[in-house]
Design a protein around this motif. Structure first.
Motif, PDB file in Angstrom:
ATOM      1  N   GLY A 254     -14.709  -2.303   2.576  1.00 14.56           N
ATOM      2  CA  GLY A 254     -13.311  -1.929   2.689  1.00 14.56           C
ATOM      3  C   GLY A 254     -12.337  -2.950   2.170  1.00 14.56           C
TER       4      GLY A 254
ATOM      5  N   ALA B  87      -8.809  -7.430   5.355  1.00 11.71           N
ATOM      6  CA  ALA B  87      -7.901  -6.752   6.282  1.00 11.71           C
ATOM      7  C   ALA B  87      -6.469  -6.771   5.769  1.00 11.71           C
ATOM      8  CB  ALA B  87      -7.987  -7.415   7.663  1.00 11.71           C
TER       9      ALA B  87
ATOM     10  N   ARG C 167      -6.162  -3.826   3.470  1.00 12.83           N
ATOM     11  CA  ARG C 167      -6.232  -2.559   4.205  1.00 12.83           C
ATOM     12  C   ARG C 167      -4.933  -2.295   4.961  1.00 12.83           C
ATOM     13  NH1 ARG C 167     -11.160  -4.784   5.836  1.00 12.83           N
ATOM     14  NH2 ARG C 167     -10.458  -4.854   8.011  1.00 12.83           N
ATOM     15  N   ASP C 168      -4.386  -3.338   5.588  1.00 14.08           N
ATOM     16  CA  ASP C 168      -3.138  -3.163   6.327  1.00 14.08           C
ATOM     17  C   ASP C 168      -1.971  -2.903   5.394  1.00 14.08           C
ATOM     18  OD1 ASP C 168      -4.610  -3.564   8.573  1.00 14.08           O
ATOM     19  OD2 ASP C 168      -3.547  -5.349   9.261  1.00 14.08           O
TER      20      ASP C 168
ATOM     21  N   LEU D 294      -2.152  -1.273   2.557  1.00 18.69           N
ATOM     22  CA  LEU D 294      -2.273   0.128   2.170  1.00 18.69           C
ATOM     23  C   LEU D 294      -1.774   1.037   3.282  1.00 18.69           C
ATOM     24  CD1 LEU D 294      -5.762   0.021   0.422  1.00 18.69           C
ATOM     25  CD2 LEU D 294      -3.571   0.477  -0.673  1.00 18.69           C
ATOM     26  N   ALA D 295      -2.116   0.724   4.534  1.00 18.55           N
ATOM     27  CA  ALA D 295      -1.691   1.559   5.655  1.00 18.55           C
ATOM     28  C   ALA D 295      -0.186   1.546   5.827  1.00 18.55           C
ATOM     29  CB  ALA D 295      -2.367   1.084   6.948  1.00 18.55           C
TER      30      ALA D 295
ATOM     31  N   GLY E 266     -10.686  -0.654  -0.853  1.00 22.50           N
ATOM     32  CA  GLY E 266      -9.812  -0.532   0.311  1.00 22.50           C
ATOM     33  C   GLY E 266      -9.136   0.811   0.426  1.00 22.50           C
TER      34      GLY E 266
ATOM     35  N   GLY F 227     -10.384   3.826   0.390  1.00 20.87           N
ATOM     36  CA  GLY F 227     -11.083   4.899   1.083  1.00 20.87           C
ATOM     37  C   GLY F 227     -12.380   5.259   0.394  1.00 20.87           C
TER      38      GLY F 227
END
Length: 423
Positions: free
Chosen positions: A74, A77, A80-81, A83-84, A102, A104
């Protein structure tokens, strides 16, 4: 504004990257990827990410040709954060593989016959892309990446070449991968223009980026943390006194705590919209069943995707004085409101209570002070008819004055039929 540069090799940000960003007034800070360590996912004060990738293996950061290791992990972090929270991301060269990881589950890969020396071309989708629209064709000297890459199903391909289609792509609305550029941002006119475009996009989105970054990491616990305020929200909404069949909007809705009370006022024949700029908050609202009471919409509360004079009630809790241009917001809310439409500004605690909680005195220039709020509302076409500022709550109720030509016989916005009611 600050852009974080994620890279594997130690040292300063590549000069070509920092030079272009500095010219746009954007500072840079380097986050180093090392084997066995995941960089902090702290996005406070971060308006954008540039991902340069690397060759670490233990966390799936392997980006050798055809390795595929970055396609299953993934990524860090921090990415990933970002992107969120829809923090703008630009991944260059090998960093694009990390972005794909990252983004998906990967469901497709590049394939097809390959030219000996294919040229990279922008796709038709690039013409409508927030970052690529208006860009010149890539420089002839920029060579495509040749290793296969798996991308999420909803990825938008922005640059391609014969047999090697995924040369540049967008994941979601805020993350771009460009594989045919050197990840150190080595001087090339097209690369420099792309970096400048990214810096301009970061600048234009900075206010929303900060809000999304702040609320995304709090969204999961938001409802439970403030559930005790629900009765106060219900009492505030009750002061709107909306007629059945109307359209009510909860602006900056968060997890949508006001939506059930708004639905009760407008009834089954009305329509309720919960609008917020943070997708994670809307996802939390959906988990807590707010879609039973209305529709959820990700949008800028100061540029509403609604027709003029289409709304009968606007509820806004703790939003107005946090907007970059609250005066423009009041005008926008008046634009979408019908004559005699109601605006309710609300907070479950008073101004003095909130100031004391943050260890500061009341500011006489505070927009929400009655002497400041009343003229601001009047200039936007609202008439303030109720104002309460107590320890228990802040509430300001305003009614939109009828515009010239409005009157008992003037055409009014259509109210939604029961067939168009929200579930």
């Amino acid at each position: 504004m600050t852009v974080v540069v994620v890279q594997h090799a130690p040292g300063e940000t590549p000069p070509a990257v920092s030079r272009v960003l500095a010219a746009a007034g954007v500072d840079t800070r380097t986050v180093l990827l090392t084997d066995g360590e995941d960089p902090s996912a702290d996005l406070d004060g971060v308006e954008g990410l540039i991902v340069l990738g690397g060759r670490g293996r233990r966390h799936g950061f392997g980006y050798g040709s055809g390795s595929g290791s970055g396609e299953t992990a993934g990524g860090p972090a921090l990415l990933r954060d970002a992107l969120a929270a829809e923090v703008p991301v630009l991944a260059l060269g090998a960093g694009a593989r990390m972005l794909a990881a990252g983004g998906g589950r990967a469901v497709r890969t590049a394939s097809g016959a390959r030219d000996a020396d294919p040229a990279v071309r922008l796709t038709p989708a690039a013409g409508a892309d927030p970052l690529f629209a208006g860009a010149e064709p890539p420089s002839p000297g920029l060579r495509p990446a040749r290793d296969p890459l798996h991308l999420p199903a909803d990825t938008v391909v922005l640059a391609s070449c014969n047999g090697l289609p995924e040369q540049a792509f967008r994941i979601g609305g805020s993350a771009w991968g460009v594989r045919f550029l050197r990840q150190d941002g080595a001087a090339d006119p097209w690369a420099a223009d792309l970096l400048a475009r990214f810096a301009a996009l970061v600048t234009s989105r900075s206010e929303h980026t900060a809000a999304r970054a702040f609320f995304t990491r709090r969204a999961e616990a938001w409802e439970e943390r403030f559930a005790h305020q629900t009765p106060a929200y219900e009492a505030g909404v009750a002061r709107m006194r909306l007629a059945p069949g109307g359209v009510a909007v909860d602006l900056g809705c968060g997890t949508g705590r006001a939506m059930p009370a708004l639905r009760e006022q407008v009834g089954a024949g009305g329509r309720v919209l919960g609008i917020d700029v943070t997708p994670a908050m809307l996802a939390a609202a959906a988990r807590h069943g707010r879609t039973r009471h209305g529709h959820l919409l990700a949008a800028d509360c100061t540029r509403l995707p609604l027709p003029g004079a289409s709304v009968h009630g606007v509820f806004s809790a703790g939003l107005l004085d946090h907007l970059p241009d609250p005066y423009a917001a009041l005008h926008e809310w008046a634009r979408v409101s019908a004559p005699d439409g109601v605006l309710l500004l609300f907070h479950p605690s008073g101004r003095a209570e909130r100031a004391a909680r943050h260890g500061r005195p009341l500011d006489p220039a505070d927009l929400l002070a009655e002497d400041n709020l009343r003229p601001a509302l009047e200039r936007a076409g609202w008439h303030l008819d109720a104002y309460e500022d107590t320890d228990g709550r802040f509430l300001a109720r305003a009614v939109l004055r009828r515009r010239t030509g409005d009157g008992p016989g003037a055409a009014q916005p259509a109210r939604p039929s029961p067939a168009g009611a929200s579930r």
